[in-house]
Design an enzyme around this catalytic site. Sequence first.
Site, mmCIF file in Angstrom:
data_model
loop_
_atom_site.group_PDB
_atom_site.id
_atom_site.type_symbol
_atom_site.label_atom_id
_atom_site.label_comp_id
_atom_site.label_asym_id
_atom_site.label_seq_id
_atom_site.Cartn_x
_atom_site.Cartn_y
_atom_site.Cartn_z
ATOM 1 N N GLU A 39 68.056 -48.336 -20.160
ATOM 2 C CA GLU A 39 68.587 -49.499 -20.605
ATOM 3 C C GLU A 39 69.932 -49.078 -21.488
ATOM 4 O O GLU A 39 70.433 -50.063 -22.035
ATOM 5 C CB GLU A 39 67.890 -50.382 -21.258
ATOM 6 C CG GLU A 39 66.762 -51.158 -20.359
ATOM 7 C CD GLU A 39 65.758 -51.899 -20.971
ATOM 8 O OE1 GLU A 39 66.116 -53.153 -20.959
ATOM 9 O OE2 GLU A 39 64.877 -51.543 -21.757
ATOM 10 N N SER A 44 64.118 -54.417 -18.592
ATOM 11 C CA SER A 44 65.193 -54.376 -17.475
ATOM 12 C C SER A 44 64.810 -54.291 -16.178
ATOM 13 O O SER A 44 65.269 -54.098 -15.042
ATOM 14 C CB SER A 44 66.386 -53.723 -17.736
ATOM 15 O OG SER A 44 67.129 -53.859 -18.669
ATOM 16 N N TYR A 78 71.338 -58.064 -13.674
ATOM 17 C CA TYR A 78 72.505 -57.444 -13.780
ATOM 18 C C TYR A 78 73.819 -57.584 -12.990
ATOM 19 O O TYR A 78 74.903 -56.980 -13.121
ATOM 20 C CB TYR A 78 72.567 -55.951 -14.587
ATOM 21 C CG TYR A 78 71.469 -55.883 -15.631
ATOM 22 C CD1 TYR A 78 71.909 -56.543 -16.823
ATOM 23 C CD2 TYR A 78 70.308 -55.088 -15.438
ATOM 24 C CE1 TYR A 78 71.061 -56.504 -18.064
ATOM 25 C CE2 TYR A 78 69.521 -55.017 -16.722
ATOM 26 C CZ TYR A 78 69.877 -55.877 -17.742
ATOM 27 O OH TYR A 78 68.957 -55.843 -18.876
ATOM 28 N N ARG A 99 62.827 -62.119 -27.959
ATOM 29 C CA ARG A 99 62.940 -63.091 -26.735
ATOM 30 C C ARG A 99 61.464 -63.191 -26.244
ATOM 31 O O ARG A 99 60.850 -62.140 -25.801
ATOM 32 C CB ARG A 99 63.797 -62.955 -25.701
ATOM 33 C CG ARG A 99 64.347 -64.132 -24.919
ATOM 34 C CD ARG A 99 65.297 -63.729 -23.821
ATOM 35 N NE ARG A 99 64.327 -62.920 -22.863
ATOM 36 C CZ ARG A 99 64.921 -61.604 -22.565
ATOM 37 N NH1 ARG A 99 66.002 -60.985 -22.688
ATOM 38 N NH2 ARG A 99 64.039 -61.082 -21.594
ATOM 39 N N ASP A 126 59.203 -64.491 -22.946
ATOM 40 C CA ASP A 126 59.401 -64.517 -21.676
ATOM 41 C C ASP A 126 57.828 -65.277 -21.101
ATOM 42 O O ASP A 126 56.672 -64.538 -21.281
ATOM 43 C CB ASP A 126 59.770 -63.545 -20.872
ATOM 44 C CG ASP A 126 61.136 -63.051 -21.518
ATOM 45 O OD1 ASP A 126 61.740 -63.676 -22.274
ATOM 46 O OD2 ASP A 126 61.665 -62.142 -20.940
ATOM 47 N N GLU A 146 55.759 -61.323 -21.669
ATOM 48 C CA GLU A 146 56.310 -60.464 -22.502
ATOM 49 C C GLU A 146 57.278 -60.840 -23.749
ATOM 50 O O GLU A 146 57.632 -61.763 -23.692
ATOM 51 C CB GLU A 146 56.933 -59.220 -21.847
ATOM 52 C CG GLU A 146 58.369 -59.827 -21.044
ATOM 53 C CD GLU A 146 59.482 -58.585 -21.011
ATOM 54 O OE1 GLU A 146 59.071 -57.381 -21.458
ATOM 55 O OE2 GLU A 146 60.399 -58.685 -20.352
ATOM 56 N N ASN A 182 60.230 -59.273 -26.044
ATOM 57 C CA ASN A 182 61.214 -58.139 -26.174
ATOM 58 C C ASN A 182 61.868 -58.549 -27.520
ATOM 59 O O ASN A 182 62.291 -59.480 -27.697
ATOM 60 C CB ASN A 182 62.427 -58.689 -25.112
ATOM 61 C CG ASN A 182 61.854 -58.683 -23.637
ATOM 62 O OD1 ASN A 182 61.704 -57.404 -23.123
ATOM 63 N ND2 ASN A 182 61.664 -59.875 -23.233
ATOM 64 N N GLY A 191 68.653 -58.524 -24.446
ATOM 65 C CA GLY A 191 69.987 -58.411 -24.378
ATOM 66 C C GLY A 191 70.877 -59.202 -25.187
ATOM 67 O O GLY A 191 70.393 -60.425 -25.541
HETATM 68 P P1 ADP Z 1 60.896 -56.042 -18.066
HETATM 69 O O1 ADP Z 1 60.166 -55.945 -19.507
HETATM 70 O O2 ADP Z 1 61.211 -54.825 -17.330
HETATM 71 O O3 ADP Z 1 61.537 -57.337 -17.956
HETATM 72 P P2 ADP Z 1 58.744 -58.042 -16.733
HETATM 73 O O4 ADP Z 1 57.108 -57.628 -17.103
HETATM 74 O O5 ADP Z 1 59.368 -59.066 -17.518
HETATM 75 O O6 ADP Z 1 59.416 -56.587 -17.178
HETATM 76 O O7 ADP Z 1 58.771 -58.178 -14.982
HETATM 77 C C1 ADP Z 1 60.031 -58.104 -14.798
HETATM 78 C C2 ADP Z 1 60.192 -59.384 -13.450
HETATM 79 O O8 ADP Z 1 59.212 -59.195 -12.763
HETATM 80 C C3 ADP Z 1 59.738 -60.570 -14.387
HETATM 81 O O9 ADP Z 1 60.851 -61.403 -14.891
HETATM 82 C C4 ADP Z 1 59.121 -61.609 -12.995
HETATM 83 O O10 ADP Z 1 60.309 -61.849 -12.124
HETATM 84 C C5 ADP Z 1 58.425 -60.164 -12.165
HETATM 85 N N1 ADP Z 1 57.026 -60.081 -12.733
HETATM 86 C C6 ADP Z 1 56.454 -59.359 -13.450
HETATM 87 N N2 ADP Z 1 55.187 -59.552 -13.356
HETATM 88 C C7 ADP Z 1 54.998 -60.610 -12.653
HETATM 89 C C8 ADP Z 1 53.635 -61.451 -12.495
HETATM 90 N N3 ADP Z 1 52.538 -60.920 -12.930
HETATM 91 N N4 ADP Z 1 53.647 -62.258 -11.669
HETATM 92 C C9 ADP Z 1 54.711 -62.921 -11.061
HETATM 93 N N5 ADP Z 1 56.048 -62.174 -11.404
HETATM 94 C C10 ADP Z 1 56.231 -61.021 -12.305
HETATM 95 MG MG MG Z 2 61.049 -59.364 -18.568
HETATM 96 MG MG MG Z 3 60.942 -56.677 -21.354
#
Ligand code: ADP
Ligand code: MG
Ligand code: MG
Length: 339
Positions: A15, A174, A245, A284, A286, A300, A302, A306
């Site tokens: 990132e 990301s 992005y 943040r 989510d 998650e 963060n 960003g």
């Molecule tokens: P990062 O920390 O890289 O943002 P995330 O865990 O937020 O990783 O996952 C990135 C994206 O993948 C999420 O914003 C969502 O769109 C999708 N995603 C991840 N895990 C799931 C899940 N268990 N069910 C549905 N969508 C998911």
């Molecule tokens: Mg995420």
């Molecule tokens: Mg993240």
Amino acid sequence: MKKRILLLAGGQSGEHEVSLMSARSVLAALPRDQFDVTPVVISKQGRWLPPTGTQKALETGEAPGGGDLVLHRVASAEGYDAVFPLLHGPMGEDGTIQGLLTLAGIPFVGSGVLGSAVSMDKVMTKQVLASAGIAQVEWRLALRREWRSQPEVVTARATELGFPLFVKPANLGSSVGISKVSHTDDLQAALDLAFSLDRRVILEAMTSHKPREVEVGILGNDAPVASPVGELSFDSEFYDYETKYTEGRAQMHIPARMPRDMSERVREMALQAFRALDCAGLARVDFFYVEETGELFLNEVNTMPGFTTTSMYPKLFEAAGIGYSELVTRLVTLALEER
Ligand code: ADP
Ligand code: MG
Ligand code: MG
């Protein structure tokens, strides 16, 4: 007296570029009548670039240069009142830089070692939040060594979750290295990719329907406040790197299009998670909101989200009446606050 601030950007993770974008915005916004700001870009190889190299990196997005032990460099952080480690991912958002700054006795923006390290690791986050009773999707952990020596065990563990499922490096951001796997045949490639980036991989069940993705900003130390809830919408399969992005791929909606009692629940859960993970300064948080069933899952946290002027976190606080420049000023003030 003006406060002397060291703004760290770039860094060694996937990132790096995102961090440089955020840093340009923060650099332009910190009020110069209150702060003397020195940016230092960290190259992908971990070198803390001198002023000329930093200037060039901020302008061009290119930060060359290896060598140079980071431990020698912490000396260059001495004499600053606070550090703004605007770094995402491993070696920046994961407690490593935070440990270095703690050892050096320099206050810094954001979570400390504990909050940063736990929040960066998706598995540790899930474990801590589960013990706080926060709803999350089903998940499993797999280690690289297991994948090498007993791939069938890892495959079986993934299959328990059903398809589609998500395969993710435990310590990244990301969406780097994340795959949505809809069929057994695609599991191997997804696991190979995730394990090429991390020793620990999390396997996650997908929500029962494509979730609505909602996010909330938290600001504060021991008395944190939550922003309004925002939402992201997009056409792609999931919120992957490209969608995040590429201009125009995702739309931001503030406030989120959800019932008021639901958004209040999101804000309350986010505050609860922030406290459970011992976060500080900002985060943040989510969520996945499954409109069809009314379910809400925390995805998650963060700890250094960003931070460009158009990023979700600043936009959420803008909606709460705290503009970008005021927001970064508050973050530095929180870093200097006694806790
Ligand atoms: P990062 O920390 O890289 O943002 P995330 O865990 O937020 O990783 O996952 C990135 C994206 O993948 C999420 O914003 C969502 O769109 C999708 N995603 C991840 N895990 C799931 C899940 N268990 N069910 C549905 N969508 C998911
Ligand atoms: Mg995420
Ligand atoms: Mg993240």
